[in-house]
Design a protein around this motif. Structure first.
Motif, PDB file in Angstrom:
ATOM      1  N   TYR A  72       9.879  53.301  20.892  1.00 11.49           N
ATOM      2  CA  TYR A  72      10.982  52.415  21.228  1.00 11.49           C
ATOM      3  C   TYR A  72      12.178  53.253  21.651  1.00 11.49           C
ATOM      4  O   TYR A  72      12.615  54.136  20.929  1.00 11.49           O
ATOM      5  N   LYS A  73      12.684  52.975  22.839  1.00 15.88           N
ATOM      6  CA  LYS A  73      13.890  53.647  23.311  1.00 15.88           C
ATOM      7  C   LYS A  73      15.028  52.647  23.258  1.00 15.88           C
ATOM      8  O   LYS A  73      14.948  51.577  23.862  1.00 15.88           O
ATOM      9  N   LEU A  74      16.070  53.024  22.549  1.00 13.71           N
ATOM     10  CA  LEU A  74      17.211  52.130  22.448  1.00 13.71           C
ATOM     11  C   LEU A  74      17.834  51.921  23.822  1.00 13.71           C
ATOM     12  O   LEU A  74      18.193  50.814  24.200  1.00 13.71           O
ATOM     13  N   ILE A  75      17.933  53.008  24.581  1.00 14.22           N
ATOM     14  CA  ILE A  75      18.429  52.930  25.949  1.00 14.22           C
ATOM     15  C   ILE A  75      17.264  53.306  26.847  1.00 14.22           C
ATOM     16  O   ILE A  75      16.770  54.428  26.793  1.00 14.22           O
ATOM     17  N   PRO A  76      16.785  52.395  27.693  1.00 11.52           N
ATOM     18  CA  PRO A  76      15.571  52.656  28.455  1.00 11.52           C
ATOM     19  C   PRO A  76      15.677  53.762  29.487  1.00 11.52           C
ATOM     20  O   PRO A  76      14.694  54.371  29.829  1.00 11.52           O
ATOM     21  N   GLY A  77      16.832  54.062  29.988  1.00  7.87           N
ATOM     22  CA  GLY A  77      16.964  55.111  30.991  1.00  7.87           C
ATOM     23  C   GLY A  77      18.419  55.320  31.337  1.00  7.87           C
ATOM     24  O   GLY A  77      19.283  54.540  30.935  1.00  7.87           O
ATOM     25  N   PRO A  78      18.683  56.356  32.094  1.00 10.54           N
ATOM     26  CA  PRO A  78      20.091  56.597  32.451  1.00 10.54           C
ATOM     27  C   PRO A  78      20.594  55.540  33.434  1.00 10.54           C
ATOM     28  O   PRO A  78      19.837  55.012  34.243  1.00 10.54           O
ATOM     29  N   TYR A  79      21.875  55.283  33.357  1.00  9.41           N
ATOM     30  CA  TYR A  79      22.509  54.307  34.243  1.00  9.41           C
ATOM     31  C   TYR A  79      23.199  55.066  35.366  1.00  9.41           C
ATOM     32  O   TYR A  79      24.021  55.939  35.132  1.00  9.41           O
TER      33      TYR A  79
END
Length: 166
Positions: A151-158
């Motif tokens: 589980y990634k809290l933030i799925p990827g860089p913005y």
């Protein structure tokens, strides 16, 4: 004349007795969980537990028996399957118990492999429901959710500004 303290003690004793009464009245040899729509015996539950261990065997991760997937299957069949599927499940369970009761593991595996190819019949419906619910229980188990899914809290860089070539 009874004082208030004695009365409260007796009320707590009566309330405790009423709370444990349902477990005392449960019939012997029945399933270990409460089922509303289907009736399974302790031997049925043991058979389902062995079958769950065959469907999801123990390796470096826990198997079907250790994760109590048979209890999940029993509850899901009781709560979520249609009455027709419940009847097919119970009939198929009885047939499979008779067929696989005295067989070895290799014979059981070959019988289940052949059963997967069948489309109709109580045994095929039983095994289809059992296998689907066992896999569903495994994928939703605490072990898989905590140890296998990342589980990634933030799925990827913005990246808000990207230059476009005109």
């Amino acid at each position: 004349m009874m004082n208030r303290r004695t009365l409260v003690k007796k009320l707590f004793i009566i309330a405790g007795g009423i709370a444990i009464l349902p477990s005392c009245l449960r019939e012997q040899g029945g399933a270990s969980i409460v089922l509303q729509n289907i009736k399974l015996s302790a031997s049925d539950e043991d058979f389902l537990a062995k079958l769950a261990e065959i469907v999801i065997p123990k390796t470096d991760s826990p198997g079907g028996l250790e994760l109590n997937l048979h209890l999940f299957v029993m509850k899901m069949v009781d709560d979520c399957e249609s009455p027709e599927n419940q009847q097919h499940f119970l009939k198929g369970l009885d047939i499979m118990k008779e067929r696989l009761d005295s067989s070895t593991l290799d014979q059981t595996l070959s019988s289940l492999t052949a059963l997967e190819k069948e489309k109709e019949g109580d045994e095929a419906t039983f095994f289809k429901i059992f296998k689907n619910r066992t896999i569903q229980g495994y994928l939703n188990s605490e072990y898989v959710m905590k140890n296998k899914l990342i589980y990634k809290l933030i799925p990827g860089p913005y990246e808000p500004a990207v230059k476009l070539k005109a």
